[in-house]
Design an enzyme around this catalytic site. Structure first.
Site, PDB file in Angstrom:
ATOM      1  N   SER A 159       0.837  -1.200   0.000  1.00 43.32           N
ATOM      2  CA  SER A 159       0.000   0.000   0.000  1.00 43.32           C
ATOM      3  C   SER A 159       0.875   1.254   0.000  1.00 43.32           C
ATOM      4  CB  SER A 159      -0.953  -0.048   1.198  1.00 43.32           C
ATOM      5  OG  SER A 159      -1.974   0.903   1.089  1.00 43.32           O
ATOM      6  N   ASP A 287      -9.481  -3.053  -6.410  1.00 49.50           N
ATOM      7  CA  ASP A 287      -8.942  -2.458  -5.176  1.00 49.50           C
ATOM      8  C   ASP A 287      -9.798  -1.262  -4.754  1.00 49.50           C
ATOM      9  OD1 ASP A 287      -7.403  -0.989  -3.270  1.00 49.50           O
ATOM     10  OD2 ASP A 287      -5.557  -1.862  -4.059  1.00 49.50           O
ATOM     11  N   HIS A 315      -7.761  -4.871  -1.560  1.00 47.06           N
ATOM     12  CA  HIS A 315      -6.579  -4.116  -1.152  1.00 47.06           C
ATOM     13  C   HIS A 315      -5.771  -4.930  -0.156  1.00 47.06           C
ATOM     14  CE1 HIS A 315      -4.195  -0.466  -0.695  1.00 47.06           C
ATOM     15  NE2 HIS A 315      -4.209  -0.673   0.618  1.00 47.06           N
TER      16      HIS A 315
END
Length: 347
Positions: A159, A287, A315
């Site tokens: 991320s 996502d 995600h």
């Protein structure tokens, strides 16, 4: 070590999962992107890999925490993997625990760098960390190279940490200290990501993360001297969405000229063409943190970058198997990639 791995480059309309090779299939019962994203948080709620913490003093008078399951050593046959967590993450995040376990099983050395102020302990300066902060991992990599000169260095980022990693790789180009890298679910285009996070159910994630950021800042503001150098924390609009937070906190505390300047300069997508180390970019079209428009096309990446784009995965999810017997696909795929380019043997 191979400099140019066989690339699986795909545009968003042709996800890598549909092209053979390394195919991700979501777990039965966990096909929804939000289930993929949320499930690991509750299925793996407790840390299970013990680590030791070492505090390192940074050149600007701050400190960062380095967590290692075992003391690092200078060993050409056992690369060090530097793992970078996501926004408000830590060594205790389930995805961090899982990848540590998978890398240790491959006899790799593991080091987790906490971004400044993460892990529940405030840092010492008004500034903290952000999506484009590459100076700390670069400085830490130099520290490793000096202390363990014969040991290959790899990095894995998730991320926010994945965005930092890709930007760092692009900035350094041929001078990168890394032998290889893997980025998972990076936001890539922060303008698009901030819009995506302000839509539909993604606002639930946004609210959760902003609450965590507000608490982290409140902990730091217990120091009156630091509090006097920070924006006020009693303004609800500052924490109403990421764009406002980044405009009132991230940008001014880190030297950006407003939120748009920050999003433009900190996004990793423009740097993908400059990457010169074998790099795997894993991303899901569904996502909930990132707009599909952020996913790069073939013309936007260098020959050193391998894109593996799945239609599903959420995600930092990518849970295969079934609801009752989930398999964490990332923890198989990442070590596989490192084996494919032979970096696990220090070649």
């Amino acid at each position: 070590m191979s400099r140019k791995p066989t690339s699986s480059k795909h545009s968003p309309s042709t996800p890598a999962s549909a092209s053979g090779g390394h195919h991700f299939t979501p777990a039965i019962g966990l096909g929804n992107c939000h289930l993929q994203t949320i499930f690991p948080r509750y299925h793996r709620p407790r840390p299970w890999i013990p680590t030791q913490c070492q505090w390192l003093d940074t050149p600007d008078g701050d400190r960062i925490a380095l967590h290692t399951p075992a003391p690092l050593k200078n060993d050409p046959a056992s690369p060090i993997v530097l793992v970078l967590h996501g926004l408000e993450g830590s060594v205790e995040s389930p995805y961090m625990q899982g990848i540590m376990q998978a890398l240790l099983a491959e006899k790799l050395q593991v080091a987790v760098m906490h971004f400044r102020g993460c892990g529940g302990i405030p840092n010492l300066l008004p500034r903290a960390y952000h999506s484009g902060e590459t100076e700390d991992p670069r400085w830490l990599a130099q520290h490793f190279k000096e202390k363990f000169p014969e040991t290959p260095l790899i990095a894995v980022g998730y991320s926010l940490g994945g965005n930092v990693l890709l930007k760092w790789l692009g900035e350094d180009g041929d001078d990168s200290p890394l032998s290889a890298a893997v980025s998972v679910s990076a936001p890539l285009d922060l303008h698009a990501s901030s819009r995506r996070m302000n839509q539909g159910f993604s606002r639930v994630y946004q609210r959760h993360l902003l609450k965590s950021l507000q608490q982290s800042l409140a902990n730091k503001a217990r120091n009156a001297e630091l509090a006097s150098q920070m924006p006020p924390l009693d303004q609800p609009r500052f924490f109403s969405n990421f764009r406002h937070f980044d405009n009132y906190f991230t940008a001014p505390l880190h030297g950006f000229d407003g939120v748009d300047d920050y999003y433009t300069r900190a996004s990793s997508k423009p740097y993908l063409k400059q990457i010169r180390r074998p790099t795997l970019v894993i991303h899901a079209v569904d996502d909930p943190f990132v707009c599909p428009s952020a996913i790069p096309t073939d013309s936007e990446i260098s020959s050193s970058v391998t894109l593996e784009i799945s239609k599903q995965g959420g995600h930092v999810g990518f849970i295969a198997g079934s609801l009752w017997r989930p398999e964490y696909w990332l923890e198989r795929r990442i070590p596989e990639f490192l084996k494919e380019i032979k970096v696990t043997r220090g070649q």
